[in-house]
Design an enzyme around this catalytic site. Structure first.
Site, PDB file in Angstrom:
ATOM      1  N   GLU A 139      -6.507 -37.122 -23.430  1.00 51.73           N
ATOM      2  CA  GLU A 139      -5.001 -37.615 -23.538  1.00 51.73           C
ATOM      3  C   GLU A 139      -4.672 -38.457 -22.342  1.00 51.73           C
ATOM      4  OE1 GLU A 139      -0.579 -36.164 -24.921  1.00 51.73           O
ATOM      5  OE2 GLU A 139      -2.142 -34.456 -24.584  1.00 51.73           O
ATOM      6  N   GLU A 233       5.199 -34.853 -31.586  1.00 51.01           N
ATOM      7  CA  GLU A 233       5.255 -33.976 -30.469  1.00 51.01           C
ATOM      8  C   GLU A 233       6.525 -34.139 -29.732  1.00 51.01           C
ATOM      9  OE1 GLU A 233       2.339 -32.438 -26.677  1.00 51.01           O
ATOM     10  OE2 GLU A 233       2.524 -34.728 -27.145  1.00 51.01           O
TER      11      GLU A 233
END
Length: 275
Positions: A139, A233
């Site tokens: 990420e 998210e």
């Protein structure tokens, strides 16, 4: 293009796992990103996920430092990921997320050393991932969360240095809003190396609540033939996202974000909302 839509379970805060799954199912997502708490029984978690018909789209890792200049800290961090791969396999997941230590905005002062340690740790982790046929997505964060890998280009450089076909990149719309001059172009540059896409608006709220051109980013996913999941998210506004401003109930705020965002994403895709 039909794809899986999901959300990150950590964003529901400190509540029971079963309640998190119930909320996700009620929202109508296809699957979830599960928190990588290796102290929990993966078989029990899998039963709950199956009960609510939720796919495991990815695993969110604990916050550990795989590029620490402290040998013991780094060794423990790498071991966590080695354990996580086995745990995820038992859970029935085929993908985990890897990232730097959130909050570590300065390195050792020796960038070449920090890079070497990151590559070495990632390489060790990938050896076990390959043995378990587990995809790992690195990420890309932002400069206010970690000092390494803050652009898609840097993630692609790491993938090249590690040399594993099972190491991919995770690009997050929220982080890209800070670091990338042209997020849609970064997605296109990642191409087939893109393993997961996280979506939230520029303020990490619902689609349409901020200034990011998320429709352009989703179009970029279509342009590169991305077949992975879109995982939402999102958190509430305020300095502490789990304590929303104006005394609102946190879960009401976040579930509202997810419901409206999923509807918008499905409209862009031309698909029906589940649930």
């Amino acid at each position: 293009m039909t794809r899986d839509y999901g959300l990150c379970l950590w964003t529901f805060g400190d509540i029971d796992f079963e309640k998190k799954c119930r909320l996700a199912a009620d929202i109508g997502v296809d699957g979830v990103e599960v928190q990588g708490d290796v102290s929990q029984n993966p078989e029990e978690l899998k039963k709950v996920l199956d009960e609510y018909g939720l796919k495991i789209l990815s695993i969110t890792p604990d916050n550990v430092d795989i590029s620490s200049a402290d040998d013991q800290v780094r060794k423990e961090a790498v071991q966590y990921f080695l354990d996580l791969i086995g745990w995820a396999d038992e859970l029935g997941a085929d993908r985990i997320c890897l990232h730097g230590d959130v909050g570590k905005v300065r390195g050792s002062g020796d960038e070449e050393k920090d890079w070497r340690l990151l590559v070495e740790s990632s390489t060790e982790i990938m050896k076990k991932a390959e043995a378990h046929n587990m995809e790992v997505v690195f990420e890309v964060l932002n400069r206010y969360e970690n000092h390494q890998i803050v652009t898609g280009k840097e993630a692609l450089d790491l993938i090249e240095a590690v040399g594993s076909s099972q190491l991919k990149v995770l690009l997050d719309a929220y982080h890209m809003n800070i670091e990338e001059a042209a997020p849609a172009e970064s997605l296109k540059a990642a191409g087939r190396q893109l393993g997961v896409y996280h979506i939230a608006d520029s303020n990490r709220q619902a689609v349409g609540n901020g200034s990011a051109d998320l429709a352009e980013q989703v179009q970029a996913l279509d342009d590169i033939g991305y077949q992975g999941p879109i995982i939402m998210e999102m958190t509430a506004a305020g300095p502490d996202p789990f304590t929303p401003v104006k005394g609102a109930d946190y879960l009401d705020v976040v579930t509202g974000y997810y419901e409206t965002s999923l509807k918008k994403l499905k409209q862009w895709e031309g698909a029906e909302v589940k649930g």
